[in-house]
Scaffold this active site. Structure first.
Site, mmCIF file in Angstrom:
data_model
loop_
_atom_site.group_PDB
_atom_site.id
_atom_site.type_symbol
_atom_site.label_atom_id
_atom_site.label_comp_id
_atom_site.label_asym_id
_atom_site.label_seq_id
_atom_site.Cartn_x
_atom_site.Cartn_y
_atom_site.Cartn_z
ATOM 1 N N GLY A 67 1.215 4.007 4.845
ATOM 2 C CA GLY A 67 1.823 3.121 3.949
ATOM 3 C C GLY A 67 2.397 2.199 4.374
ATOM 4 N N SER A 68 2.199 1.052 3.789
ATOM 5 C CA SER A 68 2.831 -0.326 4.225
ATOM 6 C C SER A 68 2.099 -1.465 3.403
ATOM 7 C CB SER A 68 1.942 -0.478 5.879
ATOM 8 O OG SER A 68 0.651 -0.217 5.621
ATOM 9 N N ARG A 69 1.989 -2.908 3.818
ATOM 10 C CA ARG A 69 1.648 -3.583 3.318
ATOM 11 C C ARG A 69 0.944 -4.772 4.097
ATOM 12 N NH1 ARG A 69 7.250 -6.803 1.382
ATOM 13 N NH2 ARG A 69 5.910 -8.638 1.005
ATOM 14 N N VAL A 104 1.638 -5.187 8.160
ATOM 15 C CA VAL A 104 3.127 -4.928 8.101
ATOM 16 C C VAL A 104 3.241 -3.421 8.147
ATOM 17 C CG1 VAL A 104 5.184 -5.393 7.372
ATOM 18 C CG2 VAL A 104 3.569 -7.148 7.241
ATOM 19 N N MET A 130 0.862 -1.220 0.215
ATOM 20 C CA MET A 130 0.089 0.049 -0.071
ATOM 21 C C MET A 130 0.931 1.224 0.095
ATOM 22 S SD MET A 130 -2.969 -1.125 2.930
ATOM 23 C CE MET A 130 -1.662 -1.522 4.048
#
Length: 229
Positions: free
Chosen positions: A198-200, A168, A111
């Site tokens: 912002g990540s995953r 994450v 993301m």
């Protein structure tokens, strides 16, 4: 009494996500940030004028788009595993699921700051474990982020099969929020958490699951089918 369209089938095989809706399409996590950003922009606007206030209005617009949280259509196909996040597919691989102690198919969604950051349950099932791990803040686009970054793992029992969804943190993501606990029942598309900024999300699936996406594909939380069990 007129029926609410958000509680009615959209068309055969799909329906709108009914969990936490109807509510404003701005995530509740964002209201304090949006309020502060707008208040600062207004003060600068009235004190110094529109020229000096323009950057602050841009920041307020960024906050508004970052915390958007629209309802989504929920595919109802049997065995479908839905994307838990908006973003781009960065990994599809067979690897070890360290949270459920098994070999699994991993699909990862990255993301960026322009994606919706509300996280949705990928399947219907019972949460058997929720585990939080402090860690580092590498770029979430990197493979090592899966096991070295701060993260929160959700292990879900889907009728005897296990699906693990892992939030994450990323390079600038410093806050993982999770609203479910062990023993809770979740439904596909249900809003269960949020990550700033912002990540995953990594999804671990039973071996033999069939991916429905490819590396580089853009996906949408809830409405995109990642794989079939």
């Amino acid at each position: 009494m007129q029926a609410n369209p958000l509680t009615q089938p959209f068309y055969q095989g799909r329906e709108f996500n009914r969990m936490n809706y109807p509510h404003p399409i701005i995530a509740r996590e964002g209201w304090p940030f949006l309020g502060i950003a707008v208040a600062v922009a207004l003060v600068v606007h009235f004190v110094a004028g529109v020229f000096w206030a323009a950057p602050f209005w841009v920041i307020a617009l960024f906050v508004l788009q970052f915390f958007r949280d629209p309802p989504r259509e929920v595919p109802q196909q049997a065995g479908a595993v839905l994307s838990p996040a908006d973003g781009r597919i960065v990994a599809i691989e067979t690897t070890q699921d360290p949270y459920a102690g098994r070999e699994a198919l991993k699909i990862s969604v990255f993301m960026n700051v322009f994606n919706v950051h509300s996280n949705r349950a990928p399947v219907d099932g019972t949460v058997t474990k929720v585990e939080y791990f402090p860690g580092r803040f590498f770029n979430a686009d990197l493979d090592k982020a899966s096991l070295e970054n701060e993260r929160n793992a959700l292990v879900i029992d889907v009728g005897g099969q296990i699906v693990t969804s892992v939030q994450v943190a990323g390079l600038i993501a410093r806050r993982i929020l999770c609203y479910v606990k062990a023993g809770d029942r979740v439904t596909r598309g249900q809003r269960y958490g949020f990550i700033r900024f912002g990540s995953r999300v990594d999804v671990y699936l039973p071996l033999g699951s069939r991916p429905r996406v490819a590396i580089g594909d853009k996906v949408s939380a809830t409405s995109t089918i990642l794989a079939e069990l």
